[in-house]
Design a protein around this motif. Sequence first.
Motif, mmCIF file in Angstrom:
data_model
loop_
_atom_site.group_PDB
_atom_site.id
_atom_site.type_symbol
_atom_site.label_atom_id
_atom_site.label_comp_id
_atom_site.label_asym_id
_atom_site.label_seq_id
_atom_site.Cartn_x
_atom_site.Cartn_y
_atom_site.Cartn_z
ATOM 1 N N ASN A 193 -0.597 -19.152 0.782
ATOM 2 C CA ASN A 193 -2.031 -19.124 1.035
ATOM 3 C C ASN A 193 -2.748 -18.553 -0.190
ATOM 4 N N LYS A 194 -3.428 -19.450 -0.931
ATOM 5 C CA LYS A 194 -4.095 -19.052 -2.185
ATOM 6 C C LYS A 194 -5.144 -17.966 -1.954
ATOM 7 N N GLU A 195 -5.840 -18.077 -0.828
ATOM 8 C CA GLU A 195 -6.891 -17.118 -0.504
ATOM 9 C C GLU A 195 -6.299 -15.711 -0.336
ATOM 10 N N TYR A 196 -5.158 -15.662 0.348
ATOM 11 C CA TYR A 196 -4.472 -14.380 0.542
ATOM 12 C C TYR A 196 -4.086 -13.778 -0.812
ATOM 13 N N LEU A 197 -3.579 -14.629 -1.714
ATOM 14 C CA LEU A 197 -3.176 -14.141 -3.033
ATOM 15 C C LEU A 197 -4.357 -13.515 -3.763
ATOM 16 N N GLU A 198 -5.481 -14.223 -3.737
ATOM 17 C CA GLU A 198 -6.678 -13.708 -4.420
ATOM 18 C C GLU A 198 -7.139 -12.387 -3.810
ATOM 19 N N GLN A 199 -7.141 -12.360 -2.460
ATOM 20 C CA GLN A 199 -7.553 -11.123 -1.774
ATOM 21 C C GLN A 199 -6.613 -9.971 -2.129
ATOM 22 N N ALA A 200 -5.312 -10.265 -2.130
ATOM 23 C CA ALA A 200 -4.317 -9.210 -2.409
ATOM 24 C C ALA A 200 -4.500 -8.674 -3.826
ATOM 25 N N LEU A 201 -4.841 -9.567 -4.773
ATOM 26 C CA LEU A 201 -5.099 -9.130 -6.149
ATOM 27 C C LEU A 201 -6.361 -8.268 -6.201
ATOM 28 N N GLU A 202 -7.412 -8.759 -5.564
ATOM 29 C CA GLU A 202 -8.682 -8.023 -5.548
ATOM 30 C C GLU A 202 -8.540 -6.649 -4.915
ATOM 31 N N LEU A 203 -7.750 -6.593 -3.839
ATOM 32 C CA LEU A 203 -7.562 -5.328 -3.118
ATOM 33 C C LEU A 203 -6.600 -4.400 -3.854
ATOM 34 N N GLY A 204 -6.011 -4.892 -4.956
ATOM 35 C CA GLY A 204 -5.073 -4.063 -5.716
ATOM 36 C C GLY A 204 -3.723 -3.891 -5.026
ATOM 37 N N LEU A 205 -3.419 -4.777 -4.079
ATOM 38 C CA LEU A 205 -2.118 -4.684 -3.402
ATOM 39 C C LEU A 205 -1.002 -5.119 -4.331
ATOM 40 N N MET A 206 -1.329 -5.973 -5.316
ATOM 41 C CA MET A 206 -0.316 -6.440 -6.256
ATOM 42 C C MET A 206 -0.917 -6.553 -7.647
ATOM 43 N N ASP A 207 -0.009 -6.595 -8.631
ATOM 44 C CA ASP A 207 -0.461 -6.573 -10.029
ATOM 45 C C ASP A 207 -0.466 -7.957 -10.658
ATOM 46 N N GLY A 208 0.110 -8.932 -9.958
ATOM 47 C CA GLY A 208 0.126 -10.267 -10.522
ATOM 48 C C GLY A 208 0.946 -11.201 -9.658
ATOM 49 N N LEU A 209 0.948 -12.478 -10.043
ATOM 50 C CA LEU A 209 1.716 -13.477 -9.297
ATOM 51 C C LEU A 209 3.175 -13.434 -9.741
ATOM 52 N N PRO A 216 -4.074 -9.998 4.002
ATOM 53 C CA PRO A 216 -4.053 -8.792 3.174
ATOM 54 C C PRO A 216 -5.181 -7.816 3.516
ATOM 55 N N GLU A 217 -6.304 -8.325 3.991
ATOM 56 C CA GLU A 217 -7.415 -7.420 4.333
ATOM 57 C C GLU A 217 -7.079 -6.550 5.543
ATOM 58 N N ALA A 218 -6.098 -6.985 6.326
ATOM 59 C CA ALA A 218 -5.674 -6.199 7.494
ATOM 60 C C ALA A 218 -4.635 -5.148 7.115
ATOM 61 N N ALA A 219 -4.155 -5.197 5.859
ATOM 62 C CA ALA A 219 -3.103 -4.265 5.428
ATOM 63 C C ALA A 219 -3.628 -2.833 5.397
ATOM 64 N N ILE A 220 -2.833 -1.911 5.916
ATOM 65 C CA ILE A 220 -3.258 -0.513 5.950
ATOM 66 C C ILE A 220 -2.161 0.420 5.443
ATOM 67 N N LEU A 221 -2.600 1.501 4.852
ATOM 68 C CA LEU A 221 -1.676 2.540 4.390
ATOM 69 C C LEU A 221 -1.018 3.205 5.604
ATOM 70 N N GLU A 222 0.244 3.543 5.453
ATOM 71 C CA GLU A 222 0.987 4.265 6.503
ATOM 72 C C GLU A 222 1.105 3.506 7.818
ATOM 73 N N LEU A 223 1.050 2.182 7.746
ATOM 74 C CA LEU A 223 1.296 1.381 8.954
ATOM 75 C C LEU A 223 2.679 1.700 9.530
ATOM 76 N N TYR A 224 3.615 2.010 8.639
ATOM 77 C CA TYR A 224 5.018 2.157 9.049
ATOM 78 C C TYR A 224 5.421 3.600 9.376
ATOM 79 N N LYS A 225 4.520 4.522 9.121
ATOM 80 C CA LYS A 225 4.840 5.938 9.317
ATOM 81 C C LYS A 225 5.160 6.241 10.789
ATOM 82 N N GLY A 226 6.326 6.833 11.012
ATOM 83 C CA GLY A 226 6.713 7.192 12.372
ATOM 84 C C GLY A 226 7.244 6.040 13.206
ATOM 85 N N ARG A 263 0.833 -1.213 0.000
ATOM 86 C CA ARG A 263 0.000 0.000 0.000
ATOM 87 C C ARG A 263 0.862 1.255 0.000
ATOM 88 N N ASP A 264 1.905 1.263 0.837
ATOM 89 C CA ASP A 264 2.784 2.432 0.902
ATOM 90 C C ASP A 264 3.537 2.631 -0.417
#
Lengths: 288, 288
Positions: free
Chosen positions: B34-50, B125-135, B17-18
């Motif tokens: 985890n196949k489910e995570y991969l699908e979720q990450a693709l759906e959420l737009g976290l990644m562009d492909g495998l 991946p559904e728990a992933a958040i923008l700016e988790l690492y900020k600060g 996300r960052d």
Amino acid sequence: MKVVIVGVGLIGGSIARDLKAGYSNISIKGVDINKEYLEQALELGLMDGLATDTDLAEADIVFVCIPVNAIVQDLPKILDKVGEETLVIDAGSTKLEICKTVDQHPKRRNFLACHPIAGTEYSGPEAAILELYKGKTNIICEVEKTAFRLQEKALDIFKNMGMRIRYMNPESHDKHIAYVSHLSHISSFMLGKTVIQKEKNERDIFDMAGSGFESTVRLAKSSPAMWTPIFQQNKSNIVEILEAYIQNLEDFKDLLVQDNYEAVFEEMANTNKIKEILIGIPQQSKEK
Amino acid sequence: MKVVIVGVGLIGGSIARDLKAGYSNISIKGVDINKEYLEQALELGLMDGLATDTDLAEADIVFVCIPVNAIVQDLPKILDKVGEETLVIDAGSTKLEICKTVDQHPKRRNFLACHPIAGTEYSGPEAAILELYKGKTNIICEVEKTAFRLQEKALDIFKNMGMRIRYMNPESHDKHIAYVSHLSHISSFMLGKTVIQKEKNERDIFDMAGSGFESTVRLAKSSPAMWTPIFQQNKSNIVEILEAYIQNLEDFKDLLVQDNYEAVFEEMANTNKIKEILIGIPQQSKEK
């Protein structure tokens, strides 16, 4: 409505904020052994003046929001002074010793034993916040010993503050609250102590501790003056649950020492169901 | 910039996300068992492909965000496959065993050992958040073993994510992190276990637990699959600090049993200084 608040700290001050917001025709007077708190409470507009014995005699409601050892000491004297129609409510985190103390008091029926499950790790009138009690549970003990018309008055106010009510006997209250509140405080205090002991260099704590650490030691900021008498009055329940906690920690440590990581995994997986339990707990932002 | 993320859960997904927010010309490919995570990450737009082995070979940066036992297993194989100019960064919560594992690897200089002190008790991946690492603090170990130009590349990205950097050797990292993170997790899991054992009736927990309980057992929601290998790899430090914690709990219990409430008060008052320490810890809302 004439209100007297005995102890204008976080708990009493937050009650004052809710009452001021919820009732138009209200006078709140306060008492506190801490002069600084009294001045702050006046400045913050939590109360309209200092309460005298006359105010106690004329009050519709007296809220007693002081440490539980002070409740045991002062509640009988407060009951001595209040009027025939005055409702006296306490907010102590223990209930058995408090209920015993006034059990034979001639004005027992003027008293309602309560424990609103709400608070933060901060103290004093400056920590008081509006709607601290909204959505929280208020445990009422020995309701049958309070005059019915005064029960009704109390329920009206609690409803106005958004609290849900649960009735319980003092023994059950003290047992369960040891499990779900008092133990958490001891766990947190000892966690803080352990890490402070080990980390001579505070910079290591600043830099390396994340929000997980912050969350587990937050309660170690709590007031010793408030918590020492709670632990004293609820000693037997606390010692019992503390022993169970220590045993579970010992067992977990043994699994690590034995390299039994399957069992370590199982321990955590079985405890993950706390997720469902936590969903039921009302949230309260802990930040001032 | 071509990025491969190995493990698209909370940690890898939040990095994605960052990166997506901070870089315009970026391609992120992912791998996960985890196949489910991969699908979720693709759906959420976290990644562009495998990601394939070719992607690894052509990647500018590979982030390895998998449990620490999987890092020890897979990191050498990942290094085998990456290009001469690829930077490989891990995010494991232990550092000694990971650093040892690749110490003699021919591509050791392509690897930067990191531990970004950030996270929540949620996973996937559904728990992933923008700016988790900020600060937040990013601990870098054995920086001298990474090629200088790749260090620079990494620092650029960490700066972009808003992280502050601290250098440490893996032994110190593992010792301090046992104190300020791993112990908190065990304390929380065992607290949850103890209360679940005692409270047969879950309604008592729902109704009586306040935010203090919620705060101290929050970490007991954490993933056993992630935490078991951390406890395994950092066993000696954890057993040491766990023993100190248990001893402090025992001592506190003894003070209660002896009715030594002056000492109980002192114990808490001395630990109250945790307030000042906590002020230095960056806040992270734990809610999704």
